[in-house]
Design a protein around this motif. Structure first.
Motif, PDB file in Angstrom:
ATOM      1  N   GLN A  33       0.829  -1.206   0.000  1.00 55.74           N
ATOM      2  CA  GLN A  33       0.000   0.000   0.000  1.00 55.74           C
ATOM      3  C   GLN A  33       0.862   1.254   0.000  1.00 55.74           C
ATOM      4  O   GLN A  33       0.588   2.210  -0.740  1.00 55.74           O
ATOM      5  CB  GLN A  33      -0.932  -0.009   1.212  1.00 55.74           C
ATOM      6  CG  GLN A  33      -2.017  -1.072   1.159  1.00 55.74           C
ATOM      7  CD  GLN A  33      -2.835  -1.129   2.436  1.00 55.74           C
ATOM      8  OE1 GLN A  33      -2.384  -0.697   3.503  1.00 55.74           O
ATOM      9  NE2 GLN A  33      -4.043  -1.663   2.336  1.00 55.74           N
ATOM     10  N   ASP A  34       1.900   1.262   0.829  1.00 55.15           N
ATOM     11  CA  ASP A  34       2.789   2.427   0.900  1.00 55.15           C
ATOM     12  C   ASP A  34       3.509   2.646  -0.426  1.00 55.15           C
ATOM     13  O   ASP A  34       3.732   3.788  -0.850  1.00 55.15           O
ATOM     14  CB  ASP A  34       3.816   2.251   2.020  1.00 55.15           C
ATOM     15  CG  ASP A  34       3.196   2.401   3.407  1.00 55.15           C
ATOM     16  OD1 ASP A  34       2.024   2.799   3.488  1.00 55.15           O
ATOM     17  OD2 ASP A  34       3.887   2.105   4.398  1.00 55.15           O
ATOM     18  N   THR A  88       1.157   4.305  -2.730  1.00 60.13           N
ATOM     19  CA  THR A  88       0.913   5.689  -2.308  1.00 60.13           C
ATOM     20  C   THR A  88       2.041   6.607  -2.759  1.00 60.13           C
ATOM     21  O   THR A  88       1.806   7.758  -3.137  1.00 60.13           O
ATOM     22  CB  THR A  88       0.756   5.761  -0.781  1.00 60.13           C
ATOM     23  OG1 THR A  88      -0.363   4.972  -0.379  1.00 60.13           O
ATOM     24  CG2 THR A  88       0.547   7.191  -0.311  1.00 60.13           C
ATOM     25  N   LEU A 116      -5.139  13.702  -3.557  1.00 62.05           N
ATOM     26  CA  LEU A 116      -5.704  13.140  -2.328  1.00 62.05           C
ATOM     27  C   LEU A 116      -6.563  14.165  -1.599  1.00 62.05           C
ATOM     28  O   LEU A 116      -6.252  15.351  -1.576  1.00 62.05           O
ATOM     29  CB  LEU A 116      -4.584  12.650  -1.412  1.00 62.05           C
ATOM     30  CG  LEU A 116      -3.712  11.514  -1.990  1.00 62.05           C
ATOM     31  CD1 LEU A 116      -2.513  11.259  -1.098  1.00 62.05           C
ATOM     32  CD2 LEU A 116      -4.540  10.239  -2.147  1.00 62.05           C
ATOM     33  N   LYS A 152      -1.634   9.277   4.590  1.00 63.24           N
ATOM     34  CA  LYS A 152      -1.430   8.925   3.185  1.00 63.24           C
ATOM     35  C   LYS A 152      -0.790  10.093   2.438  1.00 63.24           C
ATOM     36  O   LYS A 152       0.118   9.897   1.624  1.00 63.24           O
ATOM     37  CB  LYS A 152      -2.770   8.553   2.551  1.00 63.24           C
ATOM     38  CG  LYS A 152      -2.655   7.824   1.215  1.00 63.24           C
ATOM     39  CD  LYS A 152      -4.007   7.275   0.778  1.00 63.24           C
ATOM     40  CE  LYS A 152      -3.865   6.437  -0.482  1.00 63.24           C
ATOM     41  NZ  LYS A 152      -5.171   5.861  -0.904  1.00 63.24           N
ATOM     42  N   LYS A 181       2.866  10.316   2.850  1.00 55.95           N
ATOM     43  CA  LYS A 181       3.639   9.285   2.150  1.00 55.95           C
ATOM     44  C   LYS A 181       3.579   9.439   0.629  1.00 55.95           C
ATOM     45  O   LYS A 181       4.280   8.729  -0.089  1.00 55.95           O
ATOM     46  CB  LYS A 181       3.127   7.901   2.543  1.00 55.95           C
ATOM     47  CG  LYS A 181       3.331   7.553   4.010  1.00 55.95           C
ATOM     48  CD  LYS A 181       2.722   6.207   4.345  1.00 55.95           C
ATOM     49  CE  LYS A 181       2.941   5.857   5.814  1.00 55.95           C
ATOM     50  NZ  LYS A 181       2.315   4.571   6.180  1.00 55.95           N
ATOM     51  N   ALA A 182       2.722  10.331   0.152  1.00 59.18           N
ATOM     52  CA  ALA A 182       2.531  10.493  -1.286  1.00 59.18           C
ATOM     53  C   ALA A 182       3.639  11.351  -1.891  1.00 59.18           C
ATOM     54  O   ALA A 182       4.518  11.862  -1.200  1.00 59.18           O
ATOM     55  CB  ALA A 182       1.161  11.102  -1.555  1.00 59.18           C
TER      56      ALA A 182
END
Length: 209
Positions: free
Chosen positions: A21-22, A25, A33, A127, A130-131
């Motif tokens: 998932q990371d 992202t 987002l 999120k 981390k984007a």
């Protein structure tokens, strides 16, 4: 026995799923987002007269900032770790440590206590941290909670998110400003716009960090 095996497999699988998932992202642009900038109920950024460059106070000193959240000012000698971009109420450094990061060109997304209680909003903010950040940020970004007790002044009604940045000297070589922007909702697009307006290179000490 079977239940224990399933629980064990779930525990093993969770870190792997989180890594996947990371990884996904990291390829998402921050601007994609959250709600659109026009739907985030954001105020115009402020121009707060800045002060406190290299004004280091001993760790633990109580510093009363004139604006909330702070956009400049005296701070502790040690900054928050440059590699960590997301904090909760459990691990957040003291506000004066984070102000030191502002001095080095960071943009901070502060979220209030109401947002901290909303798991979906916190997941979204994490999120965003981390984007893929805008190039103008040079990766200098932190998301952190801001408690009502952290500041002398309340935030505007209906505003749950605030961005802050500490700019360098203006064209006159004498006046510097801090900037804050309040929003009602989490918006990566609004954050990206703020970072474009106030890039990391526009800072008191942009080469730090």
């Amino acid at each position: 026995m079977a239940a224990s095996i399933l629980v064990g497999l779930a525990i093993i699988a969770y870190p792997a799923v989180r890594l996947i998932q990371d990884s996904k992202t990291k390829n998402l642009a921050v601007a994609d987002l959250g709600v659109a900038a026009g739907s985030a109920s954001c105020d115009k950024p402020t121009d707060d007269k800045a002060s406190g460059t290299q004004d280091h106070k001993p760790e633990g000193t109580v510093i009363q900032y004139p604006v909330s959240p702070p956009s400049s000012g005296p701070h502790y000698p040690v900054w928050a770790p440059f590699g960590k971009k997301f904090y909760t109420a459990d691990d957040r450094p003291a506000v004066p440590n984070l102000v030191h990061n502002l001095e080095h060109g960071y943009t901070i997304l502060w979220y209030n206590e109401a947002t901290a209680k909303n798991k979906d909003q916190i997941a979204l903010i994490e999120k965003i941290s981390k984007a893929k950040l805008p190039d103008s940020s040079n990766g200098k970004f932190i998301a952190a909670p801001f408690r009502e007790s952290d500041g002398q002044l309340p935030w505007p009604d209906g505003k749950n998110i605030a961005f802050s940045h500490w700019s360098g000297m203006g064209a006159d070589g004498k006046t510097a400003f801090g900037h804050r922007q309040f929003c009602g909702s989490v918006s990566g697009a609004a954050l990206a716009d703020f970072m474009a307006k106030y890039p990391s290179t526009d800072a008191q000490e942009p080469n730090g960090g």
